[in-house]
Each structure stands twice: as structure tokens, then as C-alpha cells.
Design a protein around this motif. Sequence first.
Motif, PDB file in Angstrom:
ATOM      1  N   ALA A  89     -60.013 -98.586 -10.406  1.00  0.00           N
ATOM      2  CA  ALA A  89     -60.163 -99.970 -10.848  1.00  0.00           C
ATOM      3  C   ALA A  89     -61.585-100.268 -11.331  1.00  0.00           C
ATOM      4  O   ALA A  89     -61.784-101.111 -12.206  1.00  0.00           O
ATOM      5  CB  ALA A  89     -59.787-100.920  -9.706  1.00  0.00           C
ATOM      6  N   ASP A  90     -62.574 -99.554 -10.776  1.00  0.00           N
ATOM      7  CA  ASP A  90     -63.959 -99.815 -11.178  1.00  0.00           C
ATOM      8  C   ASP A  90     -64.242 -99.395 -12.616  1.00  0.00           C
ATOM      9  O   ASP A  90     -65.208 -99.849 -13.216  1.00  0.00           O
ATOM     10  CB  ASP A  90     -64.932 -99.098 -10.225  1.00  0.00           C
ATOM     11  CG  ASP A  90     -64.685 -97.597 -10.192  1.00  0.00           C
ATOM     12  OD1 ASP A  90     -63.507 -97.185 -10.145  1.00  0.00           O
ATOM     13  OD2 ASP A  90     -65.669 -96.827 -10.231  1.00  0.00           O
ATOM     14  N   THR A  91     -63.421 -98.500 -13.151  1.00  0.00           N
ATOM     15  CA  THR A  91     -63.686 -97.987 -14.499  1.00  0.00           C
ATOM     16  C   THR A  91     -62.872 -98.731 -15.574  1.00  0.00           C
ATOM     17  O   THR A  91     -63.066 -98.491 -16.765  1.00  0.00           O
ATOM     18  CB  THR A  91     -63.322 -96.492 -14.601  1.00  0.00           C
ATOM     19  OG1 THR A  91     -61.896 -96.372 -14.437  1.00  0.00           O
ATOM     20  CG2 THR A  91     -64.016 -95.680 -13.526  1.00  0.00           C
ATOM     21  N   LEU A  92     -61.957 -99.594 -15.162  1.00  0.00           N
ATOM     22  CA  LEU A  92     -61.066-100.233 -16.132  1.00  0.00           C
ATOM     23  C   LEU A  92     -61.690-101.499 -16.725  1.00  0.00           C
ATOM     24  O   LEU A  92     -62.290-102.294 -16.010  1.00  0.00           O
ATOM     25  CB  LEU A  92     -59.745-100.620 -15.458  1.00  0.00           C
ATOM     26  CG  LEU A  92     -58.941 -99.495 -14.806  1.00  0.00           C
ATOM     27  CD1 LEU A  92     -57.722-100.075 -14.101  1.00  0.00           C
ATOM     28  CD2 LEU A  92     -58.523 -98.464 -15.839  1.00  0.00           C
ATOM     29  N   ALA A  93     -61.523-101.678 -18.020  1.00  0.00           N
ATOM     30  CA  ALA A  93     -61.923-102.939 -18.635  1.00  0.00           C
ATOM     31  C   ALA A  93     -61.066-104.048 -18.009  1.00  0.00           C
ATOM     32  O   ALA A  93     -59.934-103.799 -17.594  1.00  0.00           O
ATOM     33  CB  ALA A  93     -61.688-102.877 -20.140  1.00  0.00           C
ATOM     34  N   VAL A  94     -61.609-105.256 -17.960  1.00  0.00           N
ATOM     35  CA  VAL A  94     -60.894-106.358 -17.315  1.00  0.00           C
ATOM     36  C   VAL A  94     -59.493-106.552 -17.907  1.00  0.00           C
ATOM     37  O   VAL A  94     -58.527-106.783 -17.187  1.00  0.00           O
ATOM     38  CB  VAL A  94     -61.716-107.670 -17.411  1.00  0.00           C
ATOM     39  CG1 VAL A  94     -60.882-108.849 -16.951  1.00  0.00           C
ATOM     40  CG2 VAL A  94     -62.968-107.567 -16.557  1.00  0.00           C
TER      41      VAL A  94
END
Lengths: 80, 482
Positions: free
Chosen positions: B368-373
Motif C-alpha cells: 500500500a505504501d507504493t501505490l498512488a492514491v
Amino acid sequence: MNEQDARQAVQTAISQVAPDVDFDGLDEGSRLRQDLELDSLDFLRLVESINEATGVDIPERDYTAVATVKGMIDYLAARG
Amino acid sequence: MGDFKMPSLGADMEHGKMVEWLIKPGDYVHRGDVVAVVDTDKTVMDVESFEEGVVAELLVDVGTTVPIGTPLARITRTPDDGAGQAGGRPAGPHAKPASGAAETAVAAAAAEPAGAAAAAAAVQVPPPVRHLAHQLGVDTAGIRGTGRHGAVTRADVEHAAAARPGPAAPAAPAATPAPMPHGARVRSSPRARRLADQLGVDIGGVPGTGPDGAVTEADVQRAVSGHTAAAPAEEALPEEATVPGAEALPPKEAPPSEAQDRLSSLRRAIGSLMTRSKKSIPHYYVSTTLDLRAAIAWMQQVNEQRPVASRLVPSALLLKATALAAKEVPEVNGFFTDGVFRPSSSVHLGVAVALRHGGLVAPAIHDADTLAVDVLMQQLRDLVSRARAGRLQRAEMADPTLTVTNLGDLGVEAVYGVIYPPQVAMVGLGKLVEQPWAHDGMLGVRPAVTATLSADHRVSDGLRGGRFLARIDELLQKPEEL
């Protein structure tokens, strides 16, 4: 859109998001979030379904006007 | 090479029930292919294979409940001659149409003279093939078997289904050739499948009235009660009217008690996991108020220019900020097992999803930390809708490294969560409220959310926990950079 069509559209959309809602005994003053227990994602899906079915786009700033079942029906009847 | 075993689909799972096989003997499966549907006490999940090779044998029947680790299917590198009708078929799932023809050719070469084959066909229908025929609505008595000793093979049934005249096709999409291992699957909702299972109805024999002919809960109920007149697809499928069993079998249980059973088993699963958590994890709690003025203003501006389908909700921003903060404070992100904390290098954010009939599940949004919003938002929507439909994947249930509960969405101001072992922290987000806010000696009103951290004292102290919450708040002040 007349009120009857608007009511139909709202009921169809709600039953897609929350299939367990029983419209027979439903008070149209019911609040979608608190009484029908739709969370923010459910509500977004509801707005999306209504948009697809009727072409009416409910912008975020109008969300307070469509917080109840009746509010949603009136909103569609006025704009659809 | 090896056995495909009942996997662990969560820390609290002890056994699982085989709901549906998506493979059959002779299929070639790749690592990662979804091969079965398994019901745990919590939800129904798609399970993928960790093995690659040819399915030699299915060891567990649909409807059977077995402990974790029980071999479910035998998967071999090379086809096993003794594995039955389809055993000699080296068919890759992506090469199905071509290999189907090849199989027929090979099988035909080995077949006995046509007359004998036809005579034997009536008896030579192995149960899996009979099941397929049933699913596709094909009468095996009318098929000339091309298998050994004139037996009817899967290919024969599939050919018969494909050659069937027009009207039936739309209502039986499973009969159209699909380049997937589960091409012969009946489209149906998990709830419909569960209901059919409870009522003893073969879902393959139920005419579907849902999208693309999918079988719905109502269809199953109609099949049982015999109220067939209401089904619009009924006329299109005359042969379905003769499906045995649909009306002959009395319901084992009424649907409401099925839902009750599920709820109580879910309740038990949650209860035993939470008991373990409270007994073994020394929880501590810290909380802070997140200032969402910047985040909400940015979100409203973005949403203003977007169609409904791509609008954001505050949860997406909160989840992204939480994931980024967890990356920076590793003491809240990982597993405590065998007396040792192992921080995770990835942030798989578990999202607690309340189910409409009660209970909850907490599947993960991976990395989740690497995903664009925007991507996170789409994944959140997808995850929540699948969680509610009872259709999650194994990895999603098994490996969250930190869980967020967003109960506030439905009204409460603060949530003090119980940690899901073996995780070491749980973030609770309350509802979005307007609060009086003092800033630079002035009083104003801002949207705010109370964030609470429940964390494991064996791994971190309140200071680190507080730092984690403070980072979430800092990150939310620059929403455009999330």
C-alpha cells in the motif's frame, strides 16, 4: 423524471449496494449512512449506480442534500 | 511436483471446506493459478496453486472439511497414465481449444470400433465427466464416447455442448469455449453457491437469470420451491426443466438459518482469535487528532473534476498516509512469532471490512505504501466489494502486516482495536468531524479524525507509537504528495 421513476431508480441502486434493505417497510426519511448503514464506499457506489442508470451526476457538494432516501428521490425528480 | 495442500488462510484458521474445484485431472496448472474455492469460518476464498504440473488426482471431494496441510490434489510433472480418462492430457490452460482437438485425436486412435463404443457409452461415464455434462446441460446418453473402451471424455462432452443448437447458448455461457482452466464453471454468486449447497441443489442445473446468465440466490430458491414461471431465461433452456433433483430434494435447512450458521461460525472465529490476542499480546494505546483540513480541501478539489467512478474518499488518503508512516516506523509493521519480532519490508495494509450481515474480515491491500492514491482507492473499492461478496484471495487474507479499522465511517469518534496476531499493531480511525481548532492564537473549525494506535509492548513503546501517529498527521498536511 417524475417522482415514481426517481423512486424506482433509487430503490434499484440501493438494492445493488445493500441487497438486504427491505423497501416495503422502509421509511423514506431513513438516512442512508446511519440508518441503512452504508459506508463511504457504499455511498460512492450508490451515487455511481444512479449516475449510470439515470445520467444524473451528484457532485460531492450536494451529498448533504441526498443524505436520506427521500432526499435522493427528490434530487433525482428535480434533475433527471 | 507434489501435493497441493489445504493452505492456511489466516492466523485463526484451523480447517477449510472445499467448495469448488476449478481444475480437473489432466489440467496443467501454473504456480499462482486459482485452482479451488475454499470456505473458512470467515469467508469464501479463491486459492491458488503453489505447484506447477499436471493434475493427477483430486484427493478431496467438494463439501469436505479438512485440516490445514491436508493434501487436496496430486500434481505431477508428467502426466500419470493411471489417472483416468483425461490423465494423458498435457493441456495447458491457455491452449485449451487446440489441445482439446489434439486430445480427441489421440483418444480416437485408441478407441475401439464405433459400434462397441456407442454401446458402452451409456455406462462408461466417469463421475467428473458426468458432473461436467450436468453443468453444461448435456445428456451423456446421446454422446458417442471416444475414450478408452468407448468411455465418454471431457472433450466429448465439451464438443457436444459446443455443437448444441442456438437457444441454449446464451443461458449456458459455460458451454462456450473459454481459454481458462475453469471454462466449464457455472457463473454464480458465492451466496448462491452456498445456498445451493445447503439446499442440496446442483447449481449446474439451475437456470441463471443474473448478468451473463449467472445463477443468483433467487434462482436457487426458485429451483427449490418450483416457482419456475418467474425465471425469464427458462424458455431458453428447455432441457433444464428435466434436471433431476431440483424439486425432488427437500431443503435441508431454511436460508435464514444458513446465514445464522455462517454468522455464528464467524463470531466463533473472531472470538478465538481475539481471545488469543488479548491473552498473549500486551497492548498499549495512544491516540492523536489528525488535522484533515488540507487533505479534505485537496480531495474536494480533485473530486470536483472527476466522474463519480474515479472520485476519492477520505479513507484512501488516510490509508496511504498510514502505509507510508508504517514504512518509516517498522516497529508497527510485521509479525511476532516464536518469541521474535520480524519487521516486514513491505507494507500490506489490512483493511477491516464490516460485513452487512454482521462480523468482519480484514483482507490486505498489498504494498500500500507504493501505490498512488488513485490506485489505492480502486483497490480499496475492489477489496471491499469482494470481501462483502465473499470472494477474497488467499494471499489477501493471510498476510496483512498491519491492520486499519475504519469503524468511524459508521459513526464512532475513536476506535481502540484489538491486534490481529501475529501482527503487532492496529490503527483505529474514527469518524470525520468538524472540530474547533486553535492555531496561531486563533480559533477556527477544521475537519479532523481521531487516530488510535493499539500496539504490542513486546515490540515498541508509546514513544515510537506516538511518533508513528504523528507521521500520519504530517503526511496528511501535503496530500498532493501522498
